[in-house]
Design an enzyme around this catalytic site. Structure first.
Site, PDB file in Angstrom:
ATOM      1  N   ASP A   1      -0.342  15.248   5.185  1.00 27.77           N
ATOM      2  CA  ASP A   1      -1.447  14.527   5.809  1.00 27.77           C
ATOM      3  C   ASP A   1      -0.925  13.255   6.469  1.00 27.77           C
ATOM      4  O   ASP A   1      -0.059  12.572   5.926  1.00 27.77           O
ATOM      5  CB  ASP A   1      -2.465  14.188   4.718  1.00 27.77           C
ATOM      6  CG  ASP A   1      -3.425  13.085   5.124  1.00 27.77           C
ATOM      7  OD1 ASP A   1      -3.853  13.072   6.289  1.00 27.77           O
ATOM      8  OD2 ASP A   1      -3.730  12.239   4.253  1.00 27.77           O
TER       9      ASP A   1
ATOM     10  N   HIS B   1     -10.396  -2.299   1.385  1.00 30.39           N
ATOM     11  CA  HIS B   1     -10.352  -3.245   2.496  1.00 30.39           C
ATOM     12  C   HIS B   1     -11.107  -2.731   3.721  1.00 30.39           C
ATOM     13  O   HIS B   1     -11.917  -3.457   4.300  1.00 30.39           O
ATOM     14  CB  HIS B   1      -8.899  -3.586   2.837  1.00 30.39           C
ATOM     15  CG  HIS B   1      -8.207  -4.430   1.806  1.00 30.39           C
ATOM     16  ND1 HIS B   1      -7.935  -3.966   0.549  1.00 30.39           N
ATOM     17  CD2 HIS B   1      -7.737  -5.704   1.862  1.00 30.39           C
ATOM     18  CE1 HIS B   1      -7.315  -4.929  -0.137  1.00 30.39           C
ATOM     19  NE2 HIS B   1      -7.183  -5.984   0.635  1.00 30.39           N
TER      20      HIS B   1
ATOM     21  N   HIS C   1     -10.196   2.807  -0.760  1.00 36.03           N
ATOM     22  CA  HIS C   1     -10.401   2.416   0.634  1.00 36.03           C
ATOM     23  C   HIS C   1     -11.210   1.131   0.649  1.00 36.03           C
ATOM     24  O   HIS C   1     -12.208   0.999   1.356  1.00 36.03           O
ATOM     25  CB  HIS C   1     -11.098   3.534   1.420  1.00 36.03           C
ATOM     26  CG  HIS C   1     -10.373   3.881   2.688  1.00 36.03           C
ATOM     27  ND1 HIS C   1     -10.998   4.077   3.887  1.00 36.03           N
ATOM     28  CD2 HIS C   1      -9.052   4.053   2.942  1.00 36.03           C
ATOM     29  CE1 HIS C   1     -10.117   4.374   4.823  1.00 36.03           C
ATOM     30  NE2 HIS C   1      -8.925   4.361   4.267  1.00 36.03           N
TER      31      HIS C   1
ATOM     32  N   GLU D   1      -8.260   7.703  -4.713  1.00 37.68           N
ATOM     33  CA  GLU D   1      -7.560   6.712  -3.890  1.00 37.68           C
ATOM     34  C   GLU D   1      -8.549   5.666  -3.379  1.00 37.68           C
ATOM     35  O   GLU D   1      -9.735   5.956  -3.192  1.00 37.68           O
ATOM     36  CB  GLU D   1      -6.858   7.385  -2.716  1.00 37.68           C
ATOM     37  CG  GLU D   1      -5.785   6.513  -2.075  1.00 37.68           C
ATOM     38  CD  GLU D   1      -4.819   7.335  -1.235  1.00 37.68           C
ATOM     39  OE1 GLU D   1      -5.263   7.833  -0.186  1.00 37.68           O
ATOM     40  OE2 GLU D   1      -3.650   7.482  -1.637  1.00 37.68           O
TER      41      GLU D   1
ATOM     42  N   HIS E   1       0.818  -1.209   0.000  1.00 36.11           N
ATOM     43  CA  HIS E   1       0.000   0.000   0.000  1.00 36.11           C
ATOM     44  C   HIS E   1       0.856   1.265   0.000  1.00 36.11           C
ATOM     45  O   HIS E   1       0.510   2.248  -0.643  1.00 36.11           O
ATOM     46  CB  HIS E   1      -0.922  -0.017   1.225  1.00 36.11           C
ATOM     47  CG  HIS E   1      -1.937   1.073   1.237  1.00 36.11           C
ATOM     48  ND1 HIS E   1      -3.086   1.024   0.482  1.00 36.11           N
ATOM     49  CD2 HIS E   1      -1.988   2.253   1.911  1.00 36.11           C
ATOM     50  CE1 HIS E   1      -3.798   2.116   0.686  1.00 36.11           C
ATOM     51  NE2 HIS E   1      -3.155   2.886   1.546  1.00 36.11           N
TER      52      HIS E   1
END
Length: 768
Positions: A281, A93, A91, A89, A45
């Protein structure tokens, strides 16, 4: 100090070879905190260790590109010193384990990626994929046994949870969610895809970067307090699921959109003060990734004191704080002596802001906790020097010799399953992948901040740029079936459709972000597919002059050993120089002429018609189908013609032909206008190639756009179109959709009946 056993190494998702490399780098056994840092930064990841060698082949530069891939979001110039920052992007899982929070925090994370660049988010979109909700949405399979029913029930719960989470976060934060897609296929059962997109606007001279620059500059932790949620989220997202997946709920973060709104305003205010040297971030891998990535980009080192980190739980260890993925947090490097200015801004917004370290010479990350040195790692060893794998690749047997002979004939042989083209049109309009998704997008606030010019449900959404006449178009597109059958050609088709969707609003496509969702990269056929997608995407992006400026790779999308379809999602952004020249997809006025740009071919074998009407399963389509072959030169010609017509304000409507083919595009143009009631049309199609009626009506040939215009503009339209394929096919009017082929009627339906079938289908499936 805890002894590092092979079991502990395996729990951190590191291979024995990777751990040996850690030992070589460190010259000793790592501490648990150091092991945790290596594990998350070397995860698929974060490190892109299987994909990076392929991603380098994507085109990433262009005259408008200000910030290429490598930062939190890419940035392109839209003129007059304005820029847009955007990214998509995954998400996936977390959204399977805990759909509401997984989807919600996906939205929160992508918003932070954008405003970390100094841009104010003005739009969000999402690309969602789920397993079938009922037996009817799973052609070729019967709903037998409680196992099937439990899967349908779980798929519905995942859908509801994800939509609720997206709506909650976006609505509370105050960003309009204005577009996207919702797709259903058996391969996404218990393995949903949630790809979140955000776009923000920023002045060219106010862009910020995630760099830890300036030796001696203080490092500040700002935003929410740190908790134990999300620990090892990055490594969890780099592994497939099994029966114990739901026990991984602690690795899913919990979001607070109201706090993130405060964080946005505080960050933008602090940026305007001139006191910030760099900002990042805390997303995947939390404080670990933000600190080492900032140091790596600047070529500096960092020293952090975790005892100063604001915590919402007691007794947290250094390991837990470095790996926590608690939401709504940022790491800021302030200019030396100006940290108090930053702290004061965040206190004004009632947010924590604490100096927890400093930028130092050298290239090491040193982490202290309660006076103890918990980690001392060379920065580049967990970033640029992370493992890179050239995974084995092997084309599946079908790709070596595709069995496509007679695929369209097989579809024709199954036509007995429907009574006629009227019935086929009704059934297609009510099918899960074509029917209206208003149940989804009506839960989103689409108008907050009053910039929205084209609402969800169109080919692409459009946002005005206030204080200018410009507008920004954007869409998300993907097609897993196409990519599964022929990944290279499928990727070209997806990019082309995304560009076409933008063009149908009158926009010029300018740049791309992508989210590449695949099963395990350790399977050679998956890596072959991934490589082919990259090459197809690269070719198409070069043809449309749309560089890839940001993106994400999501591997290991598998549950119990079964992978999803290869699913590249393309986020395309376009520029409209004058918002007064916007075009929408619905027919407008009685008597308007309808024409088709492009050419129809025999492209049924991997279509929605093949699945929904002829009854082929996805596996059968992959085994025997053939995707349409796109002529990129023709596609560019069609798009240029449509854009030129829009620029001269000759069009009343434009709508691309995609899922379901020409008949679906015409039907949607009759009733999907966002600013008028439904209206009928009378169509007469020619058949110079002696195609089947089904191929003409429902084939999915690319490079086609249905347009309408006033009759007195016909000669002007022909002049602008030039040598682009152009055919007059009908007129707007009445209350029925009538389609003939060479004068022989094949479809005659009340538009209100068609609209009713299209509008209510998704809710009916959710209620079963």
């Amino acid at each position: 100090m805890t002894a590092i056993t092979p079991e502990i190494v395996a729990q951190h998702n590191l291979t024995p070879e990777e751990y040996e490399r850690v030992l070589e780098i460190m010259g000793r056994e790592p501490s648990m905190t150091e092991l945790g840092i290596f594990s998350v930064m070397w995860s698929e990841h974060c490190s892109y260790k299987s994909s990076r060698i392929h991603l380098r082949r994507l085109p990433t530069t262009g005259e408008r590109v200000i910030v290429p891939p490598g930062e939190n979001a890419g940035v392109v110039d839209i003129g007059d010193d304005w820029c847009v920052a955007f990214k998509v992007e995954s998400h996936n899982h977390p959204s399977f384990i805990e759909p509401f929070q997984g989807a919600a925090t996906g939205v929160g994370g992508i918003l932070r990626d954008v405003f970390t660049m100094g841009a104010r988010p003005i739009a969000a979109m999402n690309s969602l994929r789920f397993g079938p909700l009922t037996a009817e949405s799973e052609p070729g399979a019967a709903a037998t046994g409680s196992r099937k029913q439990q899967i349908y029930k779980r798929n519905k719960a995942i859908l509801r949870g994800c939509v609720d989470g997206i709506a909650h976060y976006g609505n509370c934060f105050g960003v309009p969610t204005i577009g996207g897609e919702v797709v259903f296929d058996e391969s996404y059962s218990l393995n949903p895809l949630v790809n979140a997109f955000a776009l923000g606007i920023v002045r060219k001279d106010q862009i910020f970067f995630g760099k830890a620059e300036g030796i001696g500059n203080p490092v500040l932790y700002v935003g929410a307090k740190t908790g134990r949620d999300g620990i090892h989220g990055a490594t969890m997202a780099s592994a497939e699921f099994d029966d114990e997946a739901l026990e991984k709920r602690p690795t899913v973060q919990v979001g607070d959109p109201f706090l993130e709104k405060l964080l946005l305003e505080a960050c933008l205010e602090a940026m305007r003060s001139g006191a910030i040297a760099g900002i990042q971030d805390m997303g995947a891998a939390g404080l670990t990734s933000s600190s080492v990535e900032m140091a790596a980009r600047a070529g500096t080192g960092l020293e952090l004191d975790l005892s100063l980190v604001p915590q919402r739980e007691t007794g947290m260890t250094a390991y837990e704080m470095m790996l926590s993925e608690s939401q709504e947090r940022m790491l800021i490097v302030a200019k030396d002596g100006r940290e108090k200015e930053v702290v004061d801004v965040f206190k004004k917004w009632d947010l924590d802001a604490v100096v927890i370290g400093k930028v130092v010479e050298g290239h090491r990350l040193k982490v202290f906790h309660n006076g103890v040195l918990e980690a001392d790692i060379p920065v580049d060893t967990v970033t640029d020097a992370a493992p890179r794998y050239e995974r084995p690749m092997k084309a599946p047997e079908r790709a070596n010799g595709p069995n496509v002979e007679g695929a369209n004939d097989s579809i024709a042989n199954r036509k007995s399953q429907i009574a006629n083209s009227n019935a086929a049109l009704l059934k297609l309009l009510a099918s899960p992948n074509i029917c209206s998704k208003h149940w989804v997008y009506e839960q989103y606030d689409t108008m907050v901040r009053t910039n929205t010019a084209i609402l969800p449900g169109a080919d692409a959404a459009v946002m005005r740029v206030k204080e200018t006449r410009r507008a920004i178009s954007m869409c998300l597109d993907g097609n897993g079936r196409y990519a599964a059958v022929d990944p290279r050609e499928g990727a070209k088709l997806i990019v082309a459709e995304a560009a076409r969707n933008n063009v149908c609003t009158g926009a010029r496509p300018i740049a791309v972000t992508n989210c590449l969702n695949f099963p395990s990269p350790e399977r050679p056929e998956i890596m072959w597919s991934f490589s082919e997608v990259i090459d197809g995407m690269s070719e198409a992006c070069r043809a449309f002059d749309t560089p890839v400026i940001s993106g994400n790779v999501s591997f290991y999308n598998e549950t119990d050993g079964k992978g999803i379809l290869p699913t590249p999602t393309i986020g395309m952004v376009g520029l409209i120089e004058d918002v007064r020249k916007l075009v929408t997809q619905g027919f407008k006025d009685e008597g308007d002429m309808i024409a088709l740009l492009g050419v129809t071919n025999d492209d049924l074998s991997v279509s929605e018609y093949a699945q929904t009407i002829a009854g082929f399963s996805t596996d059968e389509l992959i085994a025997h189908g053939e995707v349409p072959k796109i002529d990129l030169d023709l596609e560019v010609k069609v798009q240029k013609a449509c854009r030129a017509l829009a620029d001269r304000q000759l069009l009343k409507s434009a709508h691309d032909c995609s899922d379901g083919g020409l008949a679906i595009a015409i039907a949607e143009s009759c009733f999907s206008s966002l600013n008028r009631d439904a209206i009928g049309s009378m169509i007469d199609l020619s058949n110079p190639q002696t195609l089947s009626d089904a191929a003409i009506l429902f084939g999915e040939s690319p490079s086609r756009i249905v347009i309408s215009f006033a009759p007195d503009k016909l000669e002007w339209v022909k002049d602008v179109v030039g040598d682009c394929p152009f055919e007059l096919i009908g007129t707007v009017g009445g209350e029925r959709l009538s389609i003939s082929i060479d004068g022989n009627g094949t479809i005659d339906q009340s538009v209100s009946d068609l609209e009713k079938a299209w509008t209510n289908a998704l809710e009916k499936r959710l209620e079963r």
